[in-house]
Scaffold this motif. Structure first.
Motif, PDB file in Angstrom:
ATOM      1  N   LEU A  30      -9.301  -7.639   9.813  1.00 28.09           N
ATOM      2  CA  LEU A  30      -8.777  -6.966  11.004  1.00 28.09           C
ATOM      3  C   LEU A  30      -7.628  -6.021  10.637  1.00 28.09           C
ATOM      4  N   LEU A  31      -6.798  -6.433   9.693  1.00 25.25           N
ATOM      5  CA  LEU A  31      -5.665  -5.591   9.284  1.00 25.25           C
ATOM      6  C   LEU A  31      -6.157  -4.337   8.565  1.00 25.25           C
ATOM      7  N   ILE A  32      -7.111  -4.499   7.648  1.00 26.42           N
ATOM      8  CA  ILE A  32      -7.620  -3.340   6.896  1.00 26.42           C
ATOM      9  C   ILE A  32      -8.274  -2.338   7.854  1.00 26.42           C
ATOM     10  N   GLN A  33      -8.961  -2.847   8.888  1.00 30.00           N
ATOM     11  CA  GLN A  33      -9.562  -1.951   9.897  1.00 30.00           C
ATOM     12  C   GLN A  33      -8.492  -1.116  10.600  1.00 30.00           C
ATOM     13  N   ARG A  34      -7.261  -1.623  10.638  1.00 33.23           N
ATOM     14  CA  ARG A  34      -6.138  -0.909  11.259  1.00 33.23           C
ATOM     15  C   ARG A  34      -5.317  -0.142  10.225  1.00 33.23           C
ATOM     16  N   ASN A  35      -5.910   0.051   9.045  1.00 34.21           N
ATOM     17  CA  ASN A  35      -5.259   0.787   7.952  1.00 34.21           C
ATOM     18  C   ASN A  35      -4.001   0.078   7.436  1.00 34.21           C
ATOM     19  N   ILE A  36      -3.972  -1.232   7.571  1.00 34.17           N
ATOM     20  CA  ILE A  36      -2.867  -2.025   7.015  1.00 34.17           C
ATOM     21  C   ILE A  36      -3.422  -2.690   5.759  1.00 34.17           C
ATOM     22  N   THR A  37      -3.116  -2.082   4.630  1.00 31.32           N
ATOM     23  CA  THR A  37      -3.835  -2.426   3.397  1.00 31.32           C
ATOM     24  C   THR A  37      -2.932  -3.010   2.307  1.00 31.32           C
ATOM     25  N   SER A  38      -1.655  -3.226   2.629  1.00 30.63           N
ATOM     26  CA  SER A  38      -0.743  -3.752   1.600  1.00 30.63           C
ATOM     27  C   SER A  38       0.266  -4.700   2.243  1.00 30.63           C
ATOM     28  N   PHE A  39       0.969  -5.415   1.402  1.00 29.49           N
ATOM     29  CA  PHE A  39       1.995  -6.338   1.891  1.00 29.49           C
ATOM     30  C   PHE A  39       3.068  -5.587   2.687  1.00 29.49           C
ATOM     31  N   ASP A  40       3.509  -4.440   2.153  1.00 29.46           N
ATOM     32  CA  ASP A  40       4.582  -3.679   2.826  1.00 29.46           C
ATOM     33  C   ASP A  40       4.148  -3.170   4.198  1.00 29.46           C
ATOM     34  N   LYS A  41       2.896  -2.671   4.258  1.00 32.89           N
ATOM     35  CA  LYS A  41       2.392  -2.188   5.560  1.00 32.89           C
ATOM     36  C   LYS A  41       2.267  -3.348   6.545  1.00 32.89           C
ATOM     37  N   ALA A  42       1.824  -4.516   6.056  1.00 34.57           N
ATOM     38  CA  ALA A  42       1.692  -5.691   6.924  1.00 34.57           C
ATOM     39  C   ALA A  42       3.060  -6.151   7.411  1.00 34.57           C
ATOM     40  N   LYS A  43       4.040  -6.094   6.535  1.00 35.91           N
ATOM     41  CA  LYS A  43       5.404  -6.502   6.922  1.00 35.91           C
ATOM     42  C   LYS A  43       5.925  -5.595   8.050  1.00 35.91           C
ATOM     43  N   ALA A  44       5.698  -4.277   7.895  1.00 35.96           N
ATOM     44  CA  ALA A  44       6.142  -3.329   8.932  1.00 35.96           C
ATOM     45  C   ALA A  44       5.388  -3.572  10.245  1.00 35.96           C
ATOM     46  N   PHE A  45       4.098  -3.947  10.131  1.00 31.08           N
ATOM     47  CA  PHE A  45       3.265  -4.182  11.314  1.00 31.08           C
ATOM     48  C   PHE A  45       3.701  -5.449  12.051  1.00 31.08           C
ATOM     49  N   PHE A  46       3.878  -6.539  11.314  1.00 28.39           N
ATOM     50  CA  PHE A  46       4.201  -7.824  11.940  1.00 28.39           C
ATOM     51  C   PHE A  46       5.687  -7.985  12.256  1.00 28.39           C
ATOM     52  N   LYS A 464      -4.319 -21.447  14.582  1.00 32.25           N
ATOM     53  CA  LYS A 464      -3.632 -20.532  13.657  1.00 32.25           C
ATOM     54  C   LYS A 464      -4.110 -19.088  13.888  1.00 32.25           C
ATOM     55  N   LEU A 465      -5.439 -18.910  14.062  1.00 33.32           N
ATOM     56  CA  LEU A 465      -5.975 -17.572  14.321  1.00 33.32           C
ATOM     57  C   LEU A 465      -5.357 -16.998  15.595  1.00 33.32           C
ATOM     58  N   VAL A 466      -5.316 -17.811  16.650  1.00 35.40           N
ATOM     59  CA  VAL A 466      -4.777 -17.352  17.942  1.00 35.40           C
ATOM     60  C   VAL A 466      -3.306 -16.966  17.791  1.00 35.40           C
ATOM     61  N   ARG A 467      -2.567 -17.793  17.027  1.00 28.71           N
ATOM     62  CA  ARG A 467      -1.135 -17.553  16.817  1.00 28.71           C
ATOM     63  C   ARG A 467      -0.907 -16.214  16.104  1.00 28.71           C
ATOM     64  N   ILE A 468      -1.727 -15.937  15.073  1.00 27.18           N
ATOM     65  CA  ILE A 468      -1.550 -14.684  14.323  1.00 27.18           C
ATOM     66  C   ILE A 468      -2.006 -13.482  15.156  1.00 27.18           C
ATOM     67  N   LEU A 469      -3.103 -13.656  15.919  1.00 29.98           N
ATOM     68  CA  LEU A 469      -3.573 -12.545  16.767  1.00 29.98           C
ATOM     69  C   LEU A 469      -2.511 -12.129  17.777  1.00 29.98           C
ATOM     70  N   LYS A 470      -1.744 -13.093  18.263  1.00 22.89           N
ATOM     71  CA  LYS A 470      -0.674 -12.759  19.215  1.00 22.89           C
ATOM     72  C   LYS A 470       0.357 -11.825  18.571  1.00 22.89           C
ATOM     73  N   GLN A 471       0.501 -11.953  17.246  1.00 25.88           N
ATOM     74  CA  GLN A 471       1.475 -11.114  16.541  1.00 25.88           C
ATOM     75  C   GLN A 471       0.946  -9.697  16.292  1.00 25.88           C
ATOM     76  N   PHE A 472      -0.341  -9.463  16.615  1.00 30.37           N
ATOM     77  CA  PHE A 472      -0.882  -8.100  16.550  1.00 30.37           C
ATOM     78  C   PHE A 472      -0.360  -7.262  17.725  1.00 30.37           C
ATOM     79  N   GLU A 473       0.148  -7.918  18.755  1.00 31.16           N
ATOM     80  CA  GLU A 473       0.648  -7.189  19.929  1.00 31.16           C
ATOM     81  C   GLU A 473       1.895  -6.384  19.547  1.00 31.16           C
ATOM     82  N   PRO A 474       2.245  -5.322  20.325  1.00 31.64           N
ATOM     83  CA  PRO A 474       1.551  -4.831  21.517  1.00 31.64           C
ATOM     84  C   PRO A 474       0.265  -4.069  21.158  1.00 31.64           C
TER      85      PRO A 474
END
Length: 562
Positions: A30-46, A464-474
């Motif tokens: 799901l993250l890669i589909q949103r162009n979040i492809t690295s640890f740093d990008k994921a950190k900025a996203f979450f 756990k999946l539900v908990r992480i999906l909530k962090q995809f918001e907004p």
């Protein structure tokens, strides 16, 4: 509904990101589909941070705009903050005017009358500025194409600063400063800001020269988040940061005007979706039914009791808007059926007494029945005026540009635009628009598309999946709520039909060897034959939480069943 499964990223890329983040491969996908492809990008996203906001002075003309405003303050000039009558415009005017008033007294606001003046900068507004001694106008969410208006103001020795986010034309107005990240010569790193977002960059720049920090600007973010939600801009990059912190302000310390609107909703924590469907329509209703000034009054009022009175009036306008919307939609649908135009590539309808304030909403409603680019016209003075809405993947702005010889003026975005034309040009324009859409629209786009992020089994839906999906918001454009598909599902045999006409359906669904889930499908009761007799079916859905009587439970929100 055609279902399109998003392409799966390379297994090695998924495995590597899942390992780096210590998450399930599904989350990595799901993250890669949103162009979040690295640890740093994921950190900025979450973990959005206000430190991720760009330097406002990277925007072309920002230094010039700030210098002109500071000069006006030093010379005790009167400054008029001017903006469009929709949510983006009224929140932008509220934002910039309330900030400026906190550092300088000679500030007033102006929202054009939707009916007497129309969209954007008006000659009437410039005359008002001249009559009342304003020598500087800051225009928000409009003005990028107002070449004649800015020239008219210049003759009257009135300067303009334009803060817009719409696409510019071939040339820019001769303003002191033109702030628009969509300018070809603007190197600002993020060009998807809404009008209020550009206004926020202006006050961010001003605040730096006032020795203020970002903490001083946090109270203004409820307005920015409301505009981002209402204007349906991508919730990526800077917009994601502003929406994230703005939602926090809305939920924890909103300004009295927004607090008064929230008090009418029986919900504890608001999401971006709530802002889109609950707060934004009410703010919009002021400009649609009465006057956009009412929205600015509400959003800049700091006495809660007075704000509650304004909110009550706006609630009345919203009720009136709903009635008009329903009536005009029915009349427009009847007109389409009478004209036997069901096979057209476009919907173009007109009635001279339709309320100009709701034709945009009606255009969106018509797409729900006839899925194609849609224009709803009404009479506006000596002209016909229309709102345009489009279907996913088709740029209606480009289509209007191709027919612009028949139009007096037009402006907008890929999916929503407005225009006026002379009465005698209506038929020629209508034919030209149909021809352009026929020639340029991919036939596939005529069927609504359901984009599926991933196919999963119910066994993969864990806490756990539900908990992480909530962090995809907004959630919002380019970061939509993930849609999953599951095969070989069965209803347990006791569906419940809800709604005035039993148009909604509530099921309890199971897959073999897995726990079952409650599922709700709005406007899907017509699919009851698909689930009958415990036949297996496939479903597309979002994982949702249902809040009822203070209790929160997991439920699946059905998008489609086949």
């Amino acid at each position: 509904m055609r279902w399109t499964i998003k392409p799966k990223p390379a297994p090695e890329q998924v495995r590597q990101l899942a390992q780096e983040l210590n998450v399930d491969p599904l989350i990595a996908t799901l993250l890669i589909q949103r162009n979040i492809t690295s640890f740093d990008k994921a950190k900025a996203f979450f973990r959005p941070s206000l430190d991720h906001l760009h330097d406002p002075f990277l925007m072309k003309d920002m230094d010039v705009a700030v210098n002109r405003i500071e000069q006006a303050m030093a010379n005790q000039e009167n400054i008029l903050v001017f903006g469009d009558y929709d949510v983006d415009g009224t929140t932008a005017v509220s934002l910039v005017s309330s900030y400026l008033k906190s550092i300088y007294p000679h500030i007033a606001t102006y929202i054009p009358d939707r009916y007497a003046e129309g969209y954007g900068i008006s000659f009437q507004g410039i005359d008002f500025a001249e009559d009342n001694g304003f020598s500087l106008i800051i225009a928000l969410d409009c003005g990028i194409k107002s070449i004649e208006h800015v020239a008219y103001a210049k003759e009257k020795k009135i300067d303009f600063i334009i803060c817009d986010h719409h696409r510019p034309g071939d040339s820019l107005p001769d303003a002191v400063a033109v702030l628009d990240p969509k300018r070809d010569d603007c190197r600002y790193p993020y060009d998807e800001l809404c009008g209020c977002g550009v206004g926020f960059k202006l006050i961010q720049a001003l605040s730096q020269n006032q020795n203020q920090t970002m903490n001083d600007l946090i109270p203004y973010l409820d307005l920015v988040a409301t505009a981002i939600a209402a204007d349906i801009v991508p919730i990526t990059g800077e917009n994601r940061v502003l929406a994230h912190f703005g939602l926090q302000v809305i939920n924890e310390a909103p300004r009295p005007g927004i607090q008064a609107l929230i008090q009418q909703i029986k919900k504890q924590t608001l999401t971006i979706t709530d802002v889109v469907f609950v707060i934004a329509p009410r703010i919009n209703a002021a400009g649609r039914i009465k006057h956009g000034n009412h929205a600015v009054e509400l959003l800049t009022e700091f006495n809660l009791e007075q704000a509650q009175q304004f909110a009550k009036e706006i609630e009345d306008y919203n009720s009136e808007r709903k009635g008009l919307d329903k009536q005009i939609t029915q009349e427009a649908l009847q007109q389409i059926e009478n004209n036997k135009e069901q096979d057209s590539f476009t919907t173009v309808v007109f009635q001279e007494n339709w309320h100009k304030g709701v034709i945009g909403i009606v255009a969106s409603r018509l797409i729900e029945t006839y899925y194609r680019p849609t224009l709803v016209f009404t009479k506006s003075g000596d002209y016909y005026a229309a709102s345009a809405r489009s279907v996913r993947g088709f740029d209606v702005y480009n289509a209007l540009e191709a027919c612009s010889e028949h139009l007096e003026q037009f402006g907008g975005h890929m999916y929503a635009a407005g225009m006026t034309l002379k009465v005698e040009n209506y038929e020629a324009f209508k034919n030209a628009f149909e021809k352009v859409v026929q020639e340029t629209m991919n036939p596939e786009l005529r069927t609504p598309e359901m984009e599926i992020d991933a196919e999963i089994d119910f066994s993969e839906i864990t806490p756990k999946l539900v908990r992480i999906l909530k962090q995809f918001e907004p959630f919002g454009p380019q970061n939509m709520t993930p849609v999953f598909a599951t095969q070989n599902v069965m209803d347990t045999g006791y569906p419940k039909y809800m709604g005035a006409n039993e148009e909604h359906i509530r099921l309890f669904v199971k897959q073999q060897h897995s726990d079952g889930f409650a599922a709700i499908g709005f406007n899907l009761a017509h699919k009851k034959n698909v689930i009958a007799n415990r036949n297996p079916f496939q479903m597309a859905y979002c994982i949702d939480e249902n809040e009822w009587n203070g209790q929160i439970s997991l439920q699946l929100r059905l998008k489609d069943i086949q």
